[in-house]
Design a protein around this motif. Structure first.
Motif, PDB file in Angstrom:
ATOM      1  N   THR A   1      -7.000  13.626  -5.317  1.00 37.87           N
ATOM      2  CA  THR A   1      -6.616  13.908  -6.627  1.00 37.87           C
ATOM      3  C   THR A   1      -5.680  14.956  -6.723  1.00 37.87           C
ATOM      4  OG1 THR A   1      -8.553  14.704  -7.422  1.00 37.87           O
ATOM      5  CG2 THR A   1      -8.229  12.522  -7.780  1.00 37.87           C
ATOM      6  N   ALA A   2      -6.017  15.927  -5.917  1.00 38.10           N
ATOM      7  CA  ALA A   2      -5.266  17.332  -5.783  1.00 38.10           C
ATOM      8  C   ALA A   2      -5.125  17.982  -4.324  1.00 38.10           C
ATOM      9  CB  ALA A   2      -5.636  18.281  -6.752  1.00 38.10           C
ATOM     10  N   PHE A   3      -4.276  18.466  -4.367  1.00 43.96           N
ATOM     11  CA  PHE A   3      -3.970  19.050  -2.820  1.00 43.96           C
ATOM     12  C   PHE A   3      -3.412  20.605  -3.103  1.00 43.96           C
ATOM     13  CE2 PHE A   3      -0.419  16.192  -3.113  1.00 43.96           C
ATOM     14  CZ  PHE A   3       0.513  16.762  -2.467  1.00 43.96           C
ATOM     15  N   GLN A   4      -3.094  21.252  -1.863  1.00 38.94           N
ATOM     16  CA  GLN A   4      -2.428  22.503  -1.920  1.00 38.94           C
ATOM     17  C   GLN A   4      -1.618  22.633  -0.709  1.00 38.94           C
ATOM     18  OE1 GLN A   4      -5.888  25.085  -1.692  1.00 38.94           O
ATOM     19  NE2 GLN A   4      -5.356  25.366   0.429  1.00 38.94           N
TER      20      GLN A   4
ATOM     21  N   VAL B   1       6.331  12.861   3.125  1.00 37.19           N
ATOM     22  CA  VAL B   1       4.829  13.116   3.396  1.00 37.19           C
ATOM     23  C   VAL B   1       4.078  11.554   3.625  1.00 37.19           C
ATOM     24  CG1 VAL B   1       2.625  14.133   3.122  1.00 37.19           C
ATOM     25  CG2 VAL B   1       4.908  15.036   2.305  1.00 37.19           C
ATOM     26  N   LYS B   2       3.679  11.585   4.890  1.00 34.46           N
ATOM     27  CA  LYS B   2       2.749  10.343   5.178  1.00 34.46           C
ATOM     28  C   LYS B   2       1.611  10.722   4.974  1.00 34.46           C
ATOM     29  CE  LYS B   2       1.949   6.908   9.038  1.00 34.46           C
ATOM     30  NZ  LYS B   2       1.730   6.768  10.295  1.00 34.46           N
ATOM     31  N   LEU B   3       0.709   9.666   4.457  1.00 31.35           N
ATOM     32  CA  LEU B   3      -0.644   9.869   3.890  1.00 31.35           C
ATOM     33  C   LEU B   3      -1.443   8.870   4.944  1.00 31.35           C
ATOM     34  CD1 LEU B   3      -0.194   9.173   0.044  1.00 31.35           C
ATOM     35  CD2 LEU B   3      -0.323  11.317   1.515  1.00 31.35           C
ATOM     36  N   SER B   4      -0.946   7.659   5.283  1.00 32.28           N
ATOM     37  CA  SER B   4      -2.156   6.839   6.233  1.00 32.28           C
ATOM     38  C   SER B   4      -0.993   5.751   6.693  1.00 32.28           C
ATOM     39  CB  SER B   4      -2.996   6.204   5.369  1.00 32.28           C
ATOM     40  OG  SER B   4      -2.329   5.252   4.336  1.00 32.28           O
ATOM     41  N   ASP B   5      -1.578   4.865   7.604  1.00 30.87           N
ATOM     42  CA  ASP B   5      -0.838   3.812   8.004  1.00 30.87           C
ATOM     43  C   ASP B   5      -1.137   2.537   7.050  1.00 30.87           C
ATOM     44  OD1 ASP B   5       0.048   4.953  10.287  1.00 30.87           O
ATOM     45  OD2 ASP B   5      -1.717   4.336  11.570  1.00 30.87           O
ATOM     46  N   GLY B   6      -1.723   2.710   5.915  1.00 28.14           N
ATOM     47  CA  GLY B   6      -1.903   1.491   5.010  1.00 28.14           C
ATOM     48  C   GLY B   6      -2.639   0.555   5.322  1.00 28.14           C
ATOM     49  N   GLY B   7      -3.515   0.704   6.346  1.00 28.16           N
ATOM     50  CA  GLY B   7      -4.504  -0.290   6.713  1.00 28.16           C
ATOM     51  C   GLY B   7      -5.973  -0.311   6.012  1.00 28.16           C
ATOM     52  N   VAL B   8      -6.528  -1.521   5.982  1.00 26.61           N
ATOM     53  CA  VAL B   8      -7.762  -1.558   4.960  1.00 26.61           C
ATOM     54  C   VAL B   8      -8.899  -0.981   5.598  1.00 26.61           C
ATOM     55  CG1 VAL B   8      -6.825  -3.290   3.459  1.00 26.61           C
ATOM     56  CG2 VAL B   8      -8.113  -4.100   5.725  1.00 26.61           C
ATOM     57  N   ASP B   9      -8.740  -0.774   6.938  1.00 29.54           N
ATOM     58  CA  ASP B   9      -9.979  -0.431   7.827  1.00 29.54           C
ATOM     59  C   ASP B   9      -9.865   1.236   8.175  1.00 29.54           C
ATOM     60  OD1 ASP B   9     -11.124  -2.846   7.803  1.00 29.54           O
ATOM     61  OD2 ASP B   9      -9.974  -3.370   9.681  1.00 29.54           O
TER      62      ASP B   9
ATOM     63  N   PRO C   1       0.960  -1.027  -0.156  1.00 32.65           N
ATOM     64  CA  PRO C   1      -0.200  -0.038   0.084  1.00 32.65           C
ATOM     65  C   PRO C   1       0.856   1.305   0.014  1.00 32.65           C
ATOM     66  CG  PRO C   1       0.056  -1.060   2.156  1.00 32.65           C
ATOM     67  CD  PRO C   1       0.762  -1.782   1.475  1.00 32.65           C
ATOM     68  N   TYR C   2       0.560   2.301  -0.439  1.00 27.01           N
ATOM     69  CA  TYR C   2       1.085   3.570  -0.761  1.00 27.01           C
ATOM     70  C   TYR C   2       0.817   4.366   0.583  1.00 27.01           C
ATOM     71  CZ  TYR C   2       1.650   2.182  -5.570  1.00 27.01           C
ATOM     72  OH  TYR C   2       2.321   1.376  -6.524  1.00 27.01           O
ATOM     73  N   THR C   3       1.664   4.119   1.446  1.00 27.48           N
ATOM     74  CA  THR C   3       1.516   5.050   2.611  1.00 27.48           C
ATOM     75  C   THR C   3       2.349   6.529   2.706  1.00 27.48           C
ATOM     76  OG1 THR C   3       3.477   4.086   3.667  1.00 27.48           O
ATOM     77  CG2 THR C   3       1.147   3.144   4.067  1.00 27.48           C
ATOM     78  N   HIS C   4       3.052   6.700   1.725  1.00 26.54           N
ATOM     79  CA  HIS C   4       3.911   7.843   1.830  1.00 26.54           C
ATOM     80  C   HIS C   4       4.114   8.529   0.172  1.00 26.54           C
ATOM     81  CE1 HIS C   4       5.201   6.238   5.861  1.00 26.54           C
ATOM     82  NE2 HIS C   4       5.759   7.505   5.948  1.00 26.54           N
ATOM     83  N   ILE C   5       4.296   9.549   0.280  1.00 23.86           N
ATOM     84  CA  ILE C   5       4.716  10.312  -1.204  1.00 23.86           C
ATOM     85  C   ILE C   5       5.986  11.039  -0.830  1.00 23.86           C
ATOM     86  CG2 ILE C   5       2.088  10.085  -2.077  1.00 23.86           C
ATOM     87  CD1 ILE C   5       2.306  13.257  -1.362  1.00 23.86           C
ATOM     88  N   ILE C   6       6.595  11.496  -2.021  1.00 25.28           N
ATOM     89  CA  ILE C   6       7.614  12.441  -1.878  1.00 25.28           C
ATOM     90  C   ILE C   6       7.428  13.614  -2.672  1.00 25.28           C
ATOM     91  CG2 ILE C   6      10.300  12.669  -2.503  1.00 25.28           C
ATOM     92  CD1 ILE C   6      10.416   9.594  -2.210  1.00 25.28           C
ATOM     93  N   LEU C   7       7.475  14.757  -2.131  1.00 21.86           N
ATOM     94  CA  LEU C   7       7.201  15.827  -2.672  1.00 21.86           C
ATOM     95  C   LEU C   7       8.556  16.319  -3.241  1.00 21.86           C
ATOM     96  CD1 LEU C   7       5.068  17.986  -0.346  1.00 21.86           C
ATOM     97  CD2 LEU C   7       4.553  16.840  -2.432  1.00 21.86           C
TER      98      LEU C   7
ATOM     99  N   SER D   1      -3.423  12.965  -9.140  1.00 24.74           N
ATOM    100  CA  SER D   1      -4.419  12.344  -9.711  1.00 24.74           C
ATOM    101  C   SER D   1      -4.048  10.816 -10.526  1.00 24.74           C
ATOM    102  CB  SER D   1      -5.411  12.949 -10.895  1.00 24.74           C
ATOM    103  OG  SER D   1      -4.242  13.463 -11.842  1.00 24.74           O
ATOM    104  N   ALA D   2      -2.699  11.053 -10.605  1.00 27.71           N
ATOM    105  CA  ALA D   2      -2.089   9.609 -11.554  1.00 27.71           C
ATOM    106  C   ALA D   2      -2.245   8.506 -10.542  1.00 27.71           C
ATOM    107  CB  ALA D   2      -0.389   9.893 -11.485  1.00 27.71           C
ATOM    108  N   GLY D   3      -2.918   7.543 -11.031  1.00 29.58           N
ATOM    109  CA  GLY D   3      -3.157   6.057 -10.404  1.00 29.58           C
ATOM    110  C   GLY D   3      -4.204   6.080  -9.775  1.00 29.58           C
ATOM    111  N   GLY D   4      -5.124   6.979  -9.908  1.00 30.33           N
ATOM    112  CA  GLY D   4      -6.476   7.089  -9.424  1.00 30.33           C
ATOM    113  C   GLY D   4      -6.475   8.018  -8.009  1.00 30.33           C
ATOM    114  N   GLY D   5      -5.568   8.531  -7.740  1.00 31.38           N
ATOM    115  CA  GLY D   5      -5.360   9.613  -6.747  1.00 31.38           C
ATOM    116  C   GLY D   5      -4.725   8.905  -5.462  1.00 31.38           C
ATOM    117  N   LEU D   6      -4.592   9.590  -4.465  1.00 32.76           N
ATOM    118  CA  LEU D   6      -4.053   9.134  -3.122  1.00 32.76           C
ATOM    119  C   LEU D   6      -4.876   8.940  -2.177  1.00 32.76           C
ATOM    120  CD1 LEU D   6      -1.258  11.939  -2.940  1.00 32.76           C
ATOM    121  CD2 LEU D   6      -0.897   9.551  -4.012  1.00 32.76           C
ATOM    122  N   ALA D   7      -4.717   7.876  -1.391  1.00 29.75           N
ATOM    123  CA  ALA D   7      -5.744   7.328  -0.128  1.00 29.75           C
ATOM    124  C   ALA D   7      -5.067   8.080   0.993  1.00 29.75           C
ATOM    125  CB  ALA D   7      -5.786   5.949  -0.091  1.00 29.75           C
ATOM    126  N   VAL D   8      -5.881   9.022   1.669  1.00 33.33           N
ATOM    127  CA  VAL D   8      -5.177   9.904   2.536  1.00 33.33           C
ATOM    128  C   VAL D   8      -6.278   9.820   3.982  1.00 33.33           C
ATOM    129  CG1 VAL D   8      -4.889  12.357   3.423  1.00 33.33           C
ATOM    130  CG2 VAL D   8      -4.420  11.734   1.095  1.00 33.33           C
TER     131      VAL D   8
END
Length: 228
Positions: free
Chosen positions: A182-185, A167-175, A109-115, A200-207
């Motif tokens: 798809t866009a942020f500021q 940047v951390k988005l989540s813990d990667g848990g399904v629950d 699961p994608y839990t982080h992004i790199i800015l 928006s690439a790949g359907g967006g980010l799960a945050v």
């Protein structure tokens, strides 16, 4: 000796006495005149000395003024040098100076992004602090920063150089209570201009807003300090 002759001799004697007296008086006046001459000479000397002293004082005063000017100039020069140093200090990067992009890290699961913020300006600038991110309209507060990721030295970018922030988005848990973004500021330190980032690439980010964190801007991601 008859009376007429005595009278003549007396006249001669009187004339001689008068001549001597006149001579003595003239001699006295001469003495006085000669005695007065040194006074006049001294007065003249004093008159000559006074302008010389005044001239010397004037020269000394000018020298003092010159020294004061030199000191003042040196002081201004020092201030100018300080001002030059301040003037040449690296300015903060502003929104118009950089191009910001985001990419997923690892996963799934994608839990982080790199800015990545790349300096697209023609001058050096500093990426100060951390990105002030807002992922969702429903969550107006900035994403919290992680203090341990702060670099020891300023993150200064030459033209074309990148800076990174993990940047951390989540813990990667399904629950988790995730939302698709798809866009942020974000805004940069010292600049209120809003930077829009396409995700928006790949359907967006799960945050998951309750789990989000951001690191500081760095010239490279470092193991340990950027793991959160």
């Amino acid at each position: 000796m008859n009376a007429s002759r005595r009278t003549a001799l007396f006249s001669v004697a009187a004339s001689a006495a008068l001549a001597l007296s006149l001579t003595a008086c003239q001699s006295g006046e001469g003495a006085k005149a000669e005695g007065a001459a040194p006074v006049a000479k001294d007065t003249a000397s004093a008159a000559v000395s006074a302008p010389a002293s005044a001239s010397a004082a004037g020269t000394s005063g000018n020298t003092g003024t010159g020294a004061g000017t030199a000191v003042g100039t040196a002081h201004k020069s020092d201030s100018g040098s300080a001002g030059a140093k301040k003037g040449t200090a690296t300015p903060l990067c502003r929104a118009q100076d950089v191009k910001v992009s985001a990419e997923r890290q690892d996963g799934p699961p994608y839990t982080h992004i790199i800015l990545t913020a790349r300096n697209t300006s023609g001058h050096r600038c500093e990426m100060a602090g951390f990105p002030h991110i807002q992922f969702l309209e429903s969550h107006k507060q900035d994403v919290p920063s992680v203090a341990k990721s702060k670099p020891a030295a300023p993150t200064v970018l030459n033209p074309g150089d990148p800076a990174f922030a993990l940047v951390k988005l989540s813990d990667g848990g399904v629950d988790e209570d995730n939302e698709v973004v798809t866009a942020f500021q974000l805004v940069l330190e010292g600049d209120s201009t809003v930077v829009a980032v396409d995700s928006s690439a790949g359907g967006g980010l799960a945050v998951d807003p309750a789990k989000t964190l951001t690191g500081y801007w760095t010239t490279e991601l470092r193991n340990g300090a950027d793991d959160f």
